[in-house]
Design a protein around this motif. Structure first.
Motif, PDB file in Angstrom:
ATOM      1  N   LYS A   1     -14.334   4.054  19.614  1.00 27.50           N
ATOM      2  CA  LYS A   1     -15.319   4.045  20.709  1.00 27.50           C
ATOM      3  C   LYS A   1     -16.155   5.330  20.684  1.00 27.50           C
ATOM      4  O   LYS A   1     -17.380   5.299  20.772  1.00 27.50           O
TER       5      LYS A   1
ATOM      6  N   PRO B   1     -24.673   1.149  19.774  1.00 28.99           N
ATOM      7  CA  PRO B   1     -24.921   1.957  20.983  1.00 28.99           C
ATOM      8  C   PRO B   1     -26.040   3.001  20.853  1.00 28.99           C
ATOM      9  O   PRO B   1     -26.530   3.488  21.861  1.00 28.99           O
ATOM     10  N   ASP B   2     -26.470   3.324  19.617  1.00 25.70           N
ATOM     11  CA  ASP B   2     -27.607   4.254  19.495  1.00 25.70           C
ATOM     12  C   ASP B   2     -28.937   3.509  19.434  1.00 25.70           C
ATOM     13  O   ASP B   2     -29.991   4.120  19.258  1.00 25.70           O
TER      14      ASP B   2
ATOM     15  N   ALA C   1     -29.470   5.169  25.580  1.00 28.27           N
ATOM     16  CA  ALA C   1     -28.718   6.198  24.861  1.00 28.27           C
ATOM     17  C   ALA C   1     -29.375   7.562  25.055  1.00 28.27           C
ATOM     18  O   ALA C   1     -28.698   8.567  25.297  1.00 28.27           O
TER      19      ALA C   1
ATOM     20  N   VAL D   1     -31.636  -0.341  24.537  1.00 23.41           N
ATOM     21  CA  VAL D   1     -30.393   0.414  24.306  1.00 23.41           C
ATOM     22  C   VAL D   1     -30.722   1.837  23.841  1.00 23.41           C
ATOM     23  O   VAL D   1     -30.072   2.806  24.265  1.00 23.41           O
TER      24      VAL D   1
ATOM     25  N   LEU E   1     -22.112   2.043  26.652  1.00 19.27           N
ATOM     26  CA  LEU E   1     -21.959   0.580  26.655  1.00 19.27           C
ATOM     27  C   LEU E   1     -20.697   0.135  27.380  1.00 19.27           C
ATOM     28  O   LEU E   1     -19.572   0.459  26.985  1.00 19.27           O
TER      29      LEU E   1
ATOM     30  N   ASP F   1     -20.046   5.188  20.080  1.00 18.69           N
ATOM     31  CA  ASP F   1     -20.743   5.312  21.365  1.00 18.69           C
ATOM     32  C   ASP F   1     -20.373   6.659  21.996  1.00 18.69           C
ATOM     33  O   ASP F   1     -19.667   6.714  23.008  1.00 18.69           O
TER      34      ASP F   1
ATOM     35  N   THR G   1     -18.308  -3.188  24.356  1.00 14.36           N
ATOM     36  CA  THR G   1     -18.161  -1.732  24.432  1.00 14.36           C
ATOM     37  C   THR G   1     -18.587  -1.030  23.149  1.00 14.36           C
ATOM     38  O   THR G   1     -18.747   0.187  23.144  1.00 14.36           O
ATOM     39  N   LEU G   2     -18.753  -1.773  22.061  1.00 16.24           N
ATOM     40  CA  LEU G   2     -19.090  -1.140  20.784  1.00 16.24           C
ATOM     41  C   LEU G   2     -20.469  -1.545  20.268  1.00 16.24           C
ATOM     42  O   LEU G   2     -20.942  -1.003  19.269  1.00 16.24           O
ATOM     43  N   GLY G   3     -21.097  -2.502  20.909  1.00 13.35           N
ATOM     44  CA  GLY G   3     -22.402  -2.975  20.465  1.00 13.35           C
ATOM     45  C   GLY G   3     -22.761  -4.209  21.262  1.00 13.35           C
ATOM     46  O   GLY G   3     -21.893  -4.814  21.903  1.00 13.35           O
TER      47      GLY G   3
END
Ligand code: MLT
Ligand code: ZN
Length: 475
Positions: free
Chosen positions: A459, A178-179, A65, A61, A468, A463, A208-210
């Motif tokens: 979001k 997401p980072d 990113a 991930v 994601l 992210d 979508t968030l992790g």
């Protein structure tokens, strides 16, 4: 902005993280991951990452990113709304958690188990059972759906009426944000008021968030007494009246309470081997009531007999069988469970996974059915599902002989037609299947204003480069 890398260079970097077994790039290996089980979508991807550890997920991930590479997270790929398939651009990396399928811990004093995201739901149920406990989440796709998937979609299923949906069965999470940072929130606390409940934000966020990598789940005492009834009922209102009778008598015993229309049960009898309607004459409405208690002396069969006798007296129940054995109970459950497969074999169908306040279910089914037949003459409404939760699959089967593609081209009209009624009844356009790719366009209309703005702000904060599951959930 992240620095984009050519795909060949990205593949090399990913192979260095994951090893040869952890990265698939051959078209034949990717193919099953590019479409959903209903074949609504055909996506594309440049590779499939199969990390074996949380640290590997984090590295993947982080790389995505840094390079602005979109990631489609995939569990068992059983989404009803195209939630786990990439778009057609070919820019996506699919991240499959299938190799992370270990049970990390099971504790009968705390009544919890910690499972990795790739563990199949059925395997989680079996692990609990082997320890003498119960993990109650249960749904048709349980042999394929994974813990990460059912949490990411906040799945419901057949036992929500008694145990709640996936969110209520989860105490803690481990996730990669997401980072690429790892958040270890695998706490097993019943009480933990320490700021925003990040775990609840990730559940139902559809990846979508992790990326959920593991979860601590609640266990329950296993059932020691059960009873299962399958009934023909007079109409939708009678189905609901029967639910109320059981709930009022012993709410804690109602493990599942499911409604089926005669049309859906006929499809099952016609298409699925080993299924037969257990009555002399077919009916227009059926109900399955599944009772369970951890108390061996709960007397559930007597309870079922007494309540069904009262309901027959009242004209609500027309005919009923109570299972004589576990084998018979399983057979009766199949009539309900095989509905999606029977609908598939009957031809094209459009799913409407809607919910309304429980009291309004009969009105919803009647009004939606009439509106759908008026919209497409000859089409066949197949309402079924979790009436005890107010969640009915208000599905529509194509008219006999109609071209399936022509019918499916009307999908959005069909969904709009159902949603118009559901909205008037203060319901929701997605009860348990989520938004995925299929229903993003409904979000603005149903959740627009302050609610959607807050979701979009969350979001963006978590992210910022939208890597994601882009194209899912939010319009
Ligand atoms: C089910 O409960 O069987 C599924 O959620 C419904 C469906 O296939 O529409
Ligand atoms: Zn369902």
């Amino acid at each position: 902005m992240p620095d984009a890398l050519p795909q060949a260079a990205l593949r090399d970097r990913l192979r260095a993280i994951l090893g040869p077994r952890g990265l698939l790039t051959e078209p034949a290996d990717l193919a099953p991951h590019l479409t959903d089980w209903r074949a609504l979508y055909q996506g594309a991807a440049f590779a499939l990452a199969r990390p074996a550890t949380t640290a590997e997920v984090a590295e993947v991930v982080r790389l995505c990113a840094e390079t602005g590479t979109p990631v489609t997270v995939q569990g068992g790929n059983t989404s009803m709304v195209g939630g786990a398939v990439p778009d057609e651009s070919g820019r996506h990396l699919i991240l499959s958690l299938g190799r992370m399928n270990r049970l990390r811990d099971l504790d009968l004093a705390d009544m919890t188990m910690t499972a990795e995201a790739g563990m199949v739901l059925k395997a989680a149920q079996e692990a609990a059972e082997a320890a003498g406990a119960l993990f109650p989440l249960s749904l048709g796709a349980e042999g394929t759906a994974t813990i990460g998937g059912v949490l990411s979609t906040n799945a419901g299923g057949n036992t929500t009426v008694r145990y709640g949906n996936a969110r209520e069965l989860m105490l803690g999470l481990e996730a990669v944000l997401p980072d690429g940072s790892v958040w270890n929130g695998l706490r097993r606390l019943r009480k933990d008021n320490t700021g925003y409940a990040l775990r609840h934000l990730l559940v139902g966020a559809e990846g979508t968030l992790g990326v959920i990598t593991a979860a601590t789940l609640r266990l329950f005492p296993r059932a020691r007494d059960t009873a299962l009834g399958f009934c023909a009922v007079a109409d939708e209102a009678a189905a609901l009246a029967l639910f109320r009778r059981f709930r009022d008598r012993d709410e804690s015993a109602v493990r599942a309470f499911e409604y089926m229309s005669g049309t859906g049960v006929d499809f099952c009898a016609r298409h699925i081997e080993g299924i037969a309607i257990p009555f002399a004459a077919p009916a227009a409405h059926y109900v399955l009531v599944d009772l369970a208690s951890p108390r061996p002396d709960a007397g559930l069969r007597d309870l079922a007999e007494a309540v069904l006798a009262e309901a027959m007296e009242a004209g609500e129940v027309l005919d009923a069988v109570i299972a004589e054995s576990d084998a018979q109970a399983k057979k009766l459950w199949r009539i309900r469970e095989e509905h999606p497969e029977a609908q598939k074999r009957e031809g094209a169908s459009v799913k409407n996974d809607v919910s309304v306040p429980v009291s309004k279910v009969p009105e919803m089914i009647r009004r939606c059915s009439a509106a759908l037949v008026a919209l497409i003459p000859g089409s066949r409404p197949v309402p079924f599902g979790h009436i005890g939760d107010g969640n009915i699959h208000m599905n529509l089967q194509q008219p006999e002989g109609m071209d399936p593609a022509a019918f499916l081209a009307r999908s959005h009209d069909i969904m709009d037609c159902v949603n118009a009624v559901v909205r008037e009844l203060d319901g929701s356009f997605s009860a348990e299947h989520g938004i995925g790719r299929l229903k993003t366009d409904m979000m603005a209309e149903w959740r627009g204003g302050a609610e959607l703005a807050a979701m979009q702000a969350i979001k963006r904060a978590l992210d910022p480069h939208g890597i994601l599951n882009p194209g899912k959930v939010l319009p």
